[in-house]
Scaffold this motif. Structure first.
Motif, PDB file in Angstrom:
ATOM      1  N   GLN A  23       0.278  16.201  -0.915  1.00  0.00           N
ATOM      2  CA  GLN A  23       0.777  15.053  -1.899  1.00  0.00           C
ATOM      3  C   GLN A  23       0.992  15.521  -3.388  1.00  0.00           C
ATOM      4  N   LYS A  24       0.003  16.651  -3.655  1.00  0.00           N
ATOM      5  CA  LYS A  24      -0.453  17.120  -4.907  1.00  0.00           C
ATOM      6  C   LYS A  24       1.227  17.981  -5.375  1.00  0.00           C
ATOM      7  N   GLN A  25       2.170  18.049  -4.306  1.00  0.00           N
ATOM      8  CA  GLN A  25       3.405  18.630  -4.610  1.00  0.00           C
ATOM      9  C   GLN A  25       4.378  17.517  -4.702  1.00  0.00           C
ATOM     10  N   PHE A  26       3.852  16.158  -4.560  1.00  0.00           N
ATOM     11  CA  PHE A  26       5.067  15.226  -4.914  1.00  0.00           C
ATOM     12  C   PHE A  26       5.604  15.148  -6.289  1.00  0.00           C
ATOM     13  N   THR A  27       6.691  14.586  -6.330  1.00  0.00           N
ATOM     14  CA  THR A  27       7.474  14.368  -7.586  1.00  0.00           C
ATOM     15  C   THR A  27       6.746  13.205  -8.320  1.00  0.00           C
ATOM     16  N   LEU A  28       6.317  12.473  -7.568  1.00  0.00           N
ATOM     17  CA  LEU A  28       5.489  11.070  -7.970  1.00  0.00           C
ATOM     18  C   LEU A  28       4.434  11.418  -8.869  1.00  0.00           C
ATOM     19  N   ASP A  29       4.166  10.801  -9.993  1.00  0.00           N
ATOM     20  CA  ASP A  29       3.070  11.123 -11.084  1.00  0.00           C
ATOM     21  C   ASP A  29       1.933  10.977 -10.321  1.00  0.00           C
ATOM     22  N   GLN A  30       1.036  11.989 -10.482  1.00  0.00           N
ATOM     23  CA  GLN A  30      -0.214  12.135  -9.515  1.00  0.00           C
ATOM     24  C   GLN A  30      -1.084  11.084 -10.085  1.00  0.00           C
ATOM     25  N   LYS A  31      -1.295  10.740 -11.418  1.00  0.00           N
ATOM     26  CA  LYS A  31      -2.171   9.738 -11.802  1.00  0.00           C
ATOM     27  C   LYS A  31      -1.896   8.482 -11.249  1.00  0.00           C
ATOM     28  N   LEU A  32      -0.430   8.015 -11.121  1.00  0.00           N
ATOM     29  CA  LEU A  32      -0.081   6.956 -10.467  1.00  0.00           C
ATOM     30  C   LEU A  32      -0.479   6.866  -9.032  1.00  0.00           C
ATOM     31  N   ARG A  33      -0.650   7.993  -8.326  1.00  0.00           N
ATOM     32  CA  ARG A  33      -0.800   8.148  -7.006  1.00  0.00           C
ATOM     33  C   ARG A  33      -2.149   7.724  -6.876  1.00  0.00           C
ATOM     34  N   VAL A  34      -3.136   8.335  -7.592  1.00  0.00           N
ATOM     35  CA  VAL A  34      -4.646   7.949  -7.407  1.00  0.00           C
ATOM     36  C   VAL A  34      -4.628   6.464  -7.673  1.00  0.00           C
ATOM     37  N   LEU A  35      -3.976   5.967  -8.719  1.00  0.00           N
ATOM     38  CA  LEU A  35      -4.428   4.605  -9.077  1.00  0.00           C
ATOM     39  C   LEU A  35      -3.981   3.765  -7.838  1.00  0.00           C
ATOM     40  N   ILE A  36      -2.974   3.992  -6.992  1.00  0.00           N
ATOM     41  CA  ILE A  36      -2.370   3.279  -6.043  1.00  0.00           C
ATOM     42  C   ILE A  36      -3.229   3.444  -4.627  1.00  0.00           C
ATOM     43  N   GLU A  37      -3.904   4.602  -4.485  1.00  0.00           N
ATOM     44  CA  GLU A  37      -5.029   5.072  -3.498  1.00  0.00           C
ATOM     45  C   GLU A  37      -6.216   4.181  -3.827  1.00  0.00           C
ATOM     46  N   ALA A  38      -6.662   3.717  -5.221  1.00  0.00           N
ATOM     47  CA  ALA A  38      -7.667   3.227  -5.475  1.00  0.00           C
ATOM     48  C   ALA A  38      -7.491   1.676  -5.030  1.00  0.00           C
ATOM     49  N   ARG A  39      -6.356   1.250  -5.476  1.00  0.00           N
ATOM     50  CA  ARG A  39      -6.220  -0.201  -5.152  1.00  0.00           C
ATOM     51  C   ARG A  39      -6.043  -0.408  -3.622  1.00  0.00           C
ATOM     52  N   VAL A  40      -5.315   0.346  -3.034  1.00  0.00           N
ATOM     53  CA  VAL A  40      -5.402   0.326  -1.506  1.00  0.00           C
ATOM     54  C   VAL A  40      -6.836   0.148  -0.881  1.00  0.00           C
ATOM     55  N   SER A  41      -7.653   1.276  -1.378  1.00  0.00           N
ATOM     56  CA  SER A  41      -8.999   1.308  -1.049  1.00  0.00           C
ATOM     57  C   SER A  41      -9.810  -0.058  -1.563  1.00  0.00           C
ATOM     58  N   GLN A  42      -9.479  -0.568  -2.600  1.00  0.00           N
ATOM     59  CA  GLN A  42     -10.056  -1.851  -2.825  1.00  0.00           C
ATOM     60  C   GLN A  42      -9.579  -3.208  -1.905  1.00  0.00           C
ATOM     61  N   LEU A  43      -8.401  -2.843  -1.748  1.00  0.00           N
ATOM     62  CA  LEU A  43      -7.909  -4.222  -0.590  1.00  0.00           C
ATOM     63  C   LEU A  43      -8.558  -3.864   0.822  1.00  0.00           C
ATOM     64  N   ASN A  44      -8.910  -2.857   1.242  1.00  0.00           N
ATOM     65  CA  ASN A  44      -9.484  -2.247   2.481  1.00  0.00           C
ATOM     66  C   ASN A  44     -10.833  -2.446   2.432  1.00  0.00           C
ATOM     67  N   SER A  45     -11.542  -2.673   1.099  1.00  0.00           N
ATOM     68  CA  SER A  45     -12.831  -2.597   1.171  1.00  0.00           C
ATOM     69  C   SER A  45     -13.604  -1.381   1.704  1.00  0.00           C
ATOM     70  N   CYS A  46     -13.043  -0.331   1.191  1.00  0.00           N
ATOM     71  CA  CYS A  46     -13.554   0.869   1.680  1.00  0.00           C
ATOM     72  C   CYS A  46     -14.204   1.739   0.491  1.00  0.00           C
ATOM     73  N   VAL A  47     -15.677   1.596   0.297  1.00  0.00           N
ATOM     74  CA  VAL A  47     -16.354   2.149  -0.484  1.00  0.00           C
ATOM     75  C   VAL A  47     -16.440   3.633  -0.720  1.00  0.00           C
ATOM     76  N   TYR A  48     -16.352   4.180   0.439  1.00  0.00           N
ATOM     77  CA  TYR A  48     -16.057   5.742   0.240  1.00  0.00           C
ATOM     78  C   TYR A  48     -14.896   6.199  -0.342  1.00  0.00           C
ATOM     79  N   CYS A  49     -13.763   5.620   0.197  1.00  0.00           N
ATOM     80  CA  CYS A  49     -12.544   6.142  -0.846  1.00  0.00           C
ATOM     81  C   CYS A  49     -12.392   5.725  -1.960  1.00  0.00           C
ATOM     82  N   ARG A 140     -18.471   5.164   6.649  1.00  0.00           N
ATOM     83  CA  ARG A 140     -18.945   6.445   5.775  1.00  0.00           C
ATOM     84  C   ARG A 140     -19.306   6.240   4.383  1.00  0.00           C
ATOM     85  N   GLU A 141     -20.351   6.798   3.813  1.00  0.00           N
ATOM     86  CA  GLU A 141     -20.948   6.211   2.538  1.00  0.00           C
ATOM     87  C   GLU A 141     -20.606   7.062   1.520  1.00  0.00           C
ATOM     88  N   PRO A 142     -20.487   6.912   0.365  1.00  0.00           N
ATOM     89  CA  PRO A 142     -20.350   8.166  -0.652  1.00  0.00           C
ATOM     90  C   PRO A 142     -21.426   9.019  -0.774  1.00  0.00           C
TER      91      PRO A 142
END
Length: 154
Positions: A23-49, A140-142
């Motif tokens: 995904q680091k090769q995406f044209t999509l802004d990487q900072k936005l990608r990580v923000l999206i991944e964080a929001r998904v992890s919040q929605l799924n209550s995944c503490v590790y991610c 899985r825990e951090p």
């Protein structure tokens, strides 16, 4: 952790990790990608991610203030309309059973993103959901000392 899934199918998990790294090769802004991944992890209550994505977001220059208000992005003045369209799409795909990825959310997305960016964004959301289910399901825990070294998904 309930089961160390990597030890049972290391080849497959390694290939999935490699896809995630691509995904680091995406044209999509990487900072936005990580923000999206964080929001998904919040929605799924995944503490590790969530821990993993917050640390990466900070390394990429994201502001703690924005991360702190990510759960209330709808009302937050700290996200622009493009980011809000992406966050709405992340929620729509993550909560698919409830949202059915509605046309209004997709239409708002098309205003701000090219077709390739929408595909990349959707892939990032889907991969985040996959890793959330693995990490949460297996409890899985951090690991703070390894997470700080940027180890990535399990």
């Amino acid at each position: 952790m309930r089961i160390d899934y990597f030890s049972h199918i290391p080849g497959l998990i390694s290939r999935l990790r490699q896809i995630t790294l691509e995904q680091k090769q995406f044209t999509l802004d990487q900072k936005l990608r990580v923000l999206i991944e964080a929001r998904v992890s919040q929605l799924n209550s995944c503490v590790y991610c969530l821990h993993l994505h917050f640390r990466e977001a900070l390394r990429r220059g994201e502001l703690q203030l924005r991360l702190d208000s990510l759960t209330v992005w709808h009302e937050s003045p700290f996200f622009d309309t493009r980011e809000k369209a992406a966050l709405a799409w992340a929620e729509a795909l993550t909560l698919l059973h409830d949202t059915r990825a509605g046309d209004s959310v997709f239409s708002a997305l098309r205003i701000h993103f090219s077709d390739i960016e929408i595909v990349e964004l959707s892939l990032a959301i889907s991969l985040a959901n996959f890793w959330n289910r693995m990490a949460s399901g297996f409890r899985r825990e951090p690991e703070f000392e390894t997470a700080s070294k940027g180890q990535g998904h399990p």
